[in-house]
Design a protein around this motif. Structure first.
Motif, PDB file in Angstrom:
ATOM      1  N   TYR A  67       0.899  -1.204  -0.040  1.00 29.20           N
ATOM      2  CA  TYR A  67       0.013  -0.021  -0.006  1.00 29.20           C
ATOM      3  C   TYR A  67       0.811   1.420  -0.102  1.00 29.20           C
ATOM      4  N   LYS A  68       0.361   2.321  -0.696  1.00 30.44           N
ATOM      5  CA  LYS A  68       0.920   3.520  -0.556  1.00 30.44           C
ATOM      6  C   LYS A  68       0.025   4.569  -0.163  1.00 30.44           C
ATOM      7  N   GLY A  69       0.556   5.675   0.689  1.00 30.11           N
ATOM      8  CA  GLY A  69      -0.173   6.567   1.170  1.00 30.11           C
ATOM      9  C   GLY A  69       0.124   7.983   0.882  1.00 30.11           C
ATOM     10  N   THR A  70      -0.801   8.925   1.142  1.00 27.15           N
ATOM     11  CA  THR A  70      -0.817  10.095   0.853  1.00 27.15           C
ATOM     12  C   THR A  70      -1.429  11.017   1.698  1.00 27.15           C
ATOM     13  N   LEU A  71      -1.096  12.254   2.041  1.00 24.36           N
ATOM     14  CA  LEU A  71      -1.930  13.119   2.779  1.00 24.36           C
ATOM     15  C   LEU A  71      -2.427  14.099   1.695  1.00 24.36           C
ATOM     16  N   VAL A  72      -3.916  14.241   2.090  1.00 28.35           N
ATOM     17  CA  VAL A  72      -4.727  14.976   1.027  1.00 28.35           C
ATOM     18  C   VAL A  72      -5.093  16.243   1.813  1.00 28.35           C
ATOM     19  N   ALA A  73      -5.226  17.569   1.390  1.00 22.94           N
ATOM     20  CA  ALA A  73      -5.651  18.417   1.881  1.00 22.94           C
ATOM     21  C   ALA A  73      -6.791  19.179   1.108  1.00 22.94           C
ATOM     22  N   LEU A  74      -7.926  19.491   1.571  1.00 19.84           N
ATOM     23  CA  LEU A  74      -9.063  19.757   0.868  1.00 19.84           C
ATOM     24  C   LEU A  74      -9.455  21.486   1.293  1.00 19.84           C
ATOM     25  N   ARG A  75      -9.995  22.055   0.172  1.00 16.06           N
ATOM     26  CA  ARG A  75     -10.277  23.421   0.721  1.00 16.06           C
ATOM     27  C   ARG A  75     -12.081  23.221   0.380  1.00 16.06           C
ATOM     28  N   VAL A  76     -12.851  23.048   1.632  1.00 13.57           N
ATOM     29  CA  VAL A  76     -14.025  22.572   1.693  1.00 13.57           C
ATOM     30  C   VAL A  76     -15.133  23.890   1.985  1.00 13.57           C
ATOM     31  N   MET A  81     -19.045  20.743   4.971  1.00 14.44           N
ATOM     32  CA  MET A  81     -17.826  20.192   5.618  1.00 14.44           C
ATOM     33  C   MET A  81     -18.408  18.584   6.059  1.00 14.44           C
ATOM     34  N   GLU A  82     -19.343  18.509   6.852  1.00 11.94           N
ATOM     35  CA  GLU A  82     -20.006  17.312   7.428  1.00 11.94           C
ATOM     36  C   GLU A  82     -20.233  16.415   6.442  1.00 11.94           C
ATOM     37  N   GLU A 101      -7.939  24.802  10.760  1.00  9.49           N
ATOM     38  CA  GLU A 101      -8.229  26.146  10.444  1.00  9.49           C
ATOM     39  C   GLU A 101      -7.524  26.465   9.184  1.00  9.49           C
ATOM     40  N   GLY A 102      -7.814  27.567   8.302  1.00 10.34           N
ATOM     41  CA  GLY A 102      -7.048  27.813   7.246  1.00 10.34           C
ATOM     42  C   GLY A 102      -7.752  27.546   6.055  1.00 10.34           C
ATOM     43  N   ARG A 103      -6.850  27.985   4.772  1.00 12.03           N
ATOM     44  CA  ARG A 103      -7.671  27.790   3.426  1.00 12.03           C
ATOM     45  C   ARG A 103      -8.015  26.339   3.171  1.00 12.03           C
ATOM     46  N   TYR A 104      -7.190  25.489   3.511  1.00 13.84           N
ATOM     47  CA  TYR A 104      -7.380  24.073   3.201  1.00 13.84           C
ATOM     48  C   TYR A 104      -7.740  23.411   4.526  1.00 13.84           C
ATOM     49  N   ASN A 105      -8.929  23.177   4.686  1.00 15.58           N
ATOM     50  CA  ASN A 105      -9.573  23.135   6.081  1.00 15.58           C
ATOM     51  C   ASN A 105     -10.081  21.615   6.266  1.00 15.58           C
ATOM     52  N   LEU A 106      -9.982  20.695   5.441  1.00 15.95           N
ATOM     53  CA  LEU A 106     -10.135  19.325   5.958  1.00 15.95           C
ATOM     54  C   LEU A 106      -9.150  18.445   5.317  1.00 15.95           C
ATOM     55  N   GLY A 130     -19.160  21.190  -2.668  1.00 16.04           N
ATOM     56  CA  GLY A 130     -18.416  21.896  -1.851  1.00 16.04           C
ATOM     57  C   GLY A 130     -16.879  21.886  -1.659  1.00 16.04           C
ATOM     58  N   VAL A 131     -16.295  20.864  -2.617  1.00 12.42           N
ATOM     59  CA  VAL A 131     -14.773  20.868  -2.282  1.00 12.42           C
ATOM     60  C   VAL A 131     -14.381  21.787  -3.631  1.00 12.42           C
ATOM     61  N   HIS A 132     -13.502  22.460  -3.115  1.00 11.03           N
ATOM     62  CA  HIS A 132     -13.035  23.861  -4.072  1.00 11.03           C
ATOM     63  C   HIS A 132     -11.493  23.780  -4.272  1.00 11.03           C
ATOM     64  N   GLY A 133     -10.915  22.769  -3.776  1.00 10.00           N
ATOM     65  CA  GLY A 133      -9.535  22.910  -4.166  1.00 10.00           C
ATOM     66  C   GLY A 133      -8.795  21.524  -3.392  1.00 10.00           C
ATOM     67  N   MET A 134      -7.710  20.950  -3.978  1.00  4.06           N
ATOM     68  CA  MET A 134      -7.169  19.943  -3.364  1.00  4.06           C
ATOM     69  C   MET A 134      -5.652  19.753  -3.468  1.00  4.06           C
ATOM     70  N   LEU A 135      -4.906  19.467  -2.396  1.00  2.44           N
ATOM     71  CA  LEU A 135      -3.583  19.232  -2.343  1.00  2.44           C
ATOM     72  C   LEU A 135      -3.211  17.680  -2.185  1.00  2.44           C
TER      73      LEU A 135
END
Length: 152
Positions: A67-76, A81-82, A101-106, A130-135
């Motif tokens: 398995y490979k993992g990644t950390l994902v940051a979303l702007r929601v 959010m829920e 908190e912050g621009r990428y909030n989930l 509701g998802v407006h961005g992803m890293l």
């Protein structure tokens, strides 16, 4: 939420790294703690019900298992959010889903057995209302720490 007893603290301390691998781990744990298996099971059920304990499980070496993992940051959008968090939680490889908190909030981590599955899941998440961005923050090197909370 009820107060933790000294027994509860000793039990939680043992669970963090000393759960025996055997046919009756709670009986072995009870013996270490000087009590009966049923007492351990009852206290664990109580601790889960009270919110002190989320789950009991083991950690696997995900890389060794392929398995490979990644950390994902979303702007929601906060109003979504829920529902976005609940959608992410339905993926078996999604873990550590938390609001920040912050621009990428989930933020969440994702473990998948291959890049194809990772890309499919991330495409689906990106398309959620509701998802407006992803890293997608791939790790260059893994630094594993063993966090244990010594309850006194």
């Amino acid at each position: 939420m009820t107060e933790l007893t000294s027994f509860d603290k000793a039990l939680l301390n043992q669970l963090q790294g000393n759960l025996p691998v055997c046919s009756r781990p709670f009986a072995a744990l009870a013996e270490k703690l000087g009590t009966e298996e049923q007492v351990v099971i009852e206290r664990l059920n109580h601790l889960k019900k009270e919110g002190y304990l989320r789950r009991i499980g083991t950690f696997f070496n995900s890389n060794q298992l392929g398995y490979k993992g990644t950390l994902v940051a979303l702007r929601v959008d906060p109003s979504c959010m829920e529902s976005v968090a609940e959608a992410i939680n339905r993926y078996p490889g999604a873990t550590h889903n938390y609001e920040r908190e912050g621009r990428y909030n989930l933020w969440f981590t994702l473990l998948t057995p291959g890049m194809d599955r990772e890309q499919r899941i991330l495409s689906e998440v990106r398309a959620l209302p509701g998802v407006h961005g992803m890293l997608n923050l791939k790790a260059n090197k893994k630094y594993k720490i063993n966090v244990q909370f010594k309850l006194a």
